[in-house]
Design a protein around this motif. Structure first.
Motif, short mmCIF file in Angstrom:
data_model
loop_
_atom_site.label_atom_id
_atom_site.label_comp_id
_atom_site.label_asym_id
_atom_site.label_seq_id
_atom_site.Cartn_x
_atom_site.Cartn_y
_atom_site.Cartn_z
N ALA A 108 0.84 -1.21 0.00
CA ALA A 108 0.00 0.00 0.00
C ALA A 108 0.87 1.25 0.00
O ALA A 108 0.59 2.22 -0.73
N ARG A 109 1.92 1.24 0.82
CA ARG A 109 2.81 2.39 0.88
C ARG A 109 3.50 2.65 -0.46
O ARG A 109 3.53 3.78 -0.96
N THR A 110 4.02 1.59 -1.06
CA THR A 110 4.71 1.76 -2.35
C THR A 110 3.73 2.09 -3.47
O THR A 110 4.07 2.84 -4.40
N ASN A 111 2.50 1.57 -3.39
CA ASN A 111 1.50 1.90 -4.41
C ASN A 111 1.14 3.38 -4.37
O ASN A 111 0.98 4.02 -5.41
N ALA A 112 0.99 3.92 -3.16
CA ALA A 112 0.69 5.35 -3.04
C ALA A 112 1.81 6.18 -3.67
O ALA A 112 1.56 7.09 -4.48
N ALA A 113 3.05 5.85 -3.33
CA ALA A 113 4.18 6.60 -3.85
C ALA A 113 4.29 6.46 -5.36
O ALA A 113 4.54 7.45 -6.09
N ALA A 114 4.10 5.24 -5.89
CA ALA A 114 4.24 5.01 -7.32
C ALA A 114 3.19 5.75 -8.13
O ALA A 114 3.41 6.07 -9.31
N ASN A 115 2.04 6.03 -7.51
CA ASN A 115 0.97 6.75 -8.20
C ASN A 115 0.98 8.25 -7.88
O ASN A 115 0.03 8.96 -8.20
N GLY A 116 2.06 8.71 -7.23
CA GLY A 116 2.20 10.13 -6.94
C GLY A 116 1.24 10.64 -5.90
O GLY A 116 0.85 11.82 -5.93
N MET A 117 0.84 9.77 -4.97
CA MET A 117 -0.13 10.16 -3.95
C MET A 117 0.52 10.17 -2.57
O MET A 117 1.48 9.43 -2.31
N THR A 118 -0.04 10.98 -1.70
CA THR A 118 0.40 11.02 -0.31
C THR A 118 -0.61 10.28 0.54
O THR A 118 -1.80 10.60 0.53
#
Length: 255
Positions: free
Chosen positions: A84-94
């Motif tokens: 979940a953490r890496t998915n948020a970062a990979a999609n440019g989300m905080t």
């Protein structure tokens, strides 16, 4: 640590607007998460908490639609939380990823920044299969993500009620034949219920319900027209395609 790359897939959601990495085996995000996001009302500035977030699919789908929310992803499984953490970062989300059991006590929630009355919106897709009628997977992670105990729903609703502010909104998805359990769990502290059945095919019983409830709400409950996923050829209907591709929302998300 996340498993080797061969054990991970990267899948497109919302018509490619969201790309999520997830484990090849075990529980995998799908239509339920996207329908939940499409049923959730939120606005910029809201603190939104996704309980049992898994790889973050529902919460991140909502964040893709509603810019400016403050998103917390709560997950008990360390591997899923890291995804979940890496998915948020990979999609440019905080997003704040919190490793926490949804059934933990108030102190554990508060220590993770989720004290009483701290959230504006909660969304959740709890384990909901009835163990008496559903043979659980031998994969423990998949079993935990799908099979409910008698206490599951009440415990998750209790956690949501505790962290929501007055007039905060809870949105959840559950199996349709468990509607009595949902209404019972929401009878304490929630009101202004709106329920939308979800049917796999026209003329068939509903397979899911999407429910919106307001903490302290007093409006009369509403039963909305059902959403039919597939036409007579078992092809997703156009209105459903619009929702799954992130171009439309469900009535529960409309103020």
């Amino acid at each position: 640590m996340i498993e080797a790359a061969t054990d991970i897939t990267e899948d497109a959601f919302l018509g490619g607007q969201l790309r999520l990495r997830q484990k090849r085996s075990g529980h995998r995000a799908g239509h339920d998460a996207i329908l939940l996001a499409a049923a959730t009302q939120a606005k910029a500035g809201d603190h939104v908490v996704d309980l049992g977030a898994g790889i973050g699919a529902a919460g991140l789908a909502l964040a893709r639609r509603v810019a400016g929310i403050h998103l917390s992803l709560v997950e008990i499984d360390p591997e899923l939380a890291e995804l979940a953490r890496t998915n948020a970062a990979a999609n440019g989300m905080t997003a704040k990823t919190i490793l926490l059991d949804v059934t933990a006590d108030a102190q554990a929630f508060a220590e993770n920044g989720l004290g009483p009355d701290s959230a504006d919106v909660v969304l959740m897709n709890p384990p909901f299969n009835d163990p008496a009628r559903h043979r659980g997977s031998p994969d423990q992670a998949r079993h935990s993500a799908h099979v409910a105990t008698e206490q599951t729903l009440h415990a998750w609703v209790h956690a949501a009620r505790r962290i929501l502010r007055s007039n905060g909104v809870l949105t959840l998805i559950w199996r349709a034949d468990g509607i009595a359990d949902v209404l019972a769990a929401l009878s304490r502290g929630f009101g202004s219920l709106s329920v939308q059945p979800v049917h796999g095919e026209a003329g068939r019983p509903a397979i899911r319900i999407l429910v919106r409830a307001v903490k302290g709400g007093r409006a009369a409950p509403r039963l909305l027209p059902g959403l039919v996923l597939n036409d007579e050829s078992r092809v997703p209907k156009n209105e459903v395609k619009e929702i799954l591709e992130g171009r439309a929302v469900l009535p529960l998300a409309v103020p």
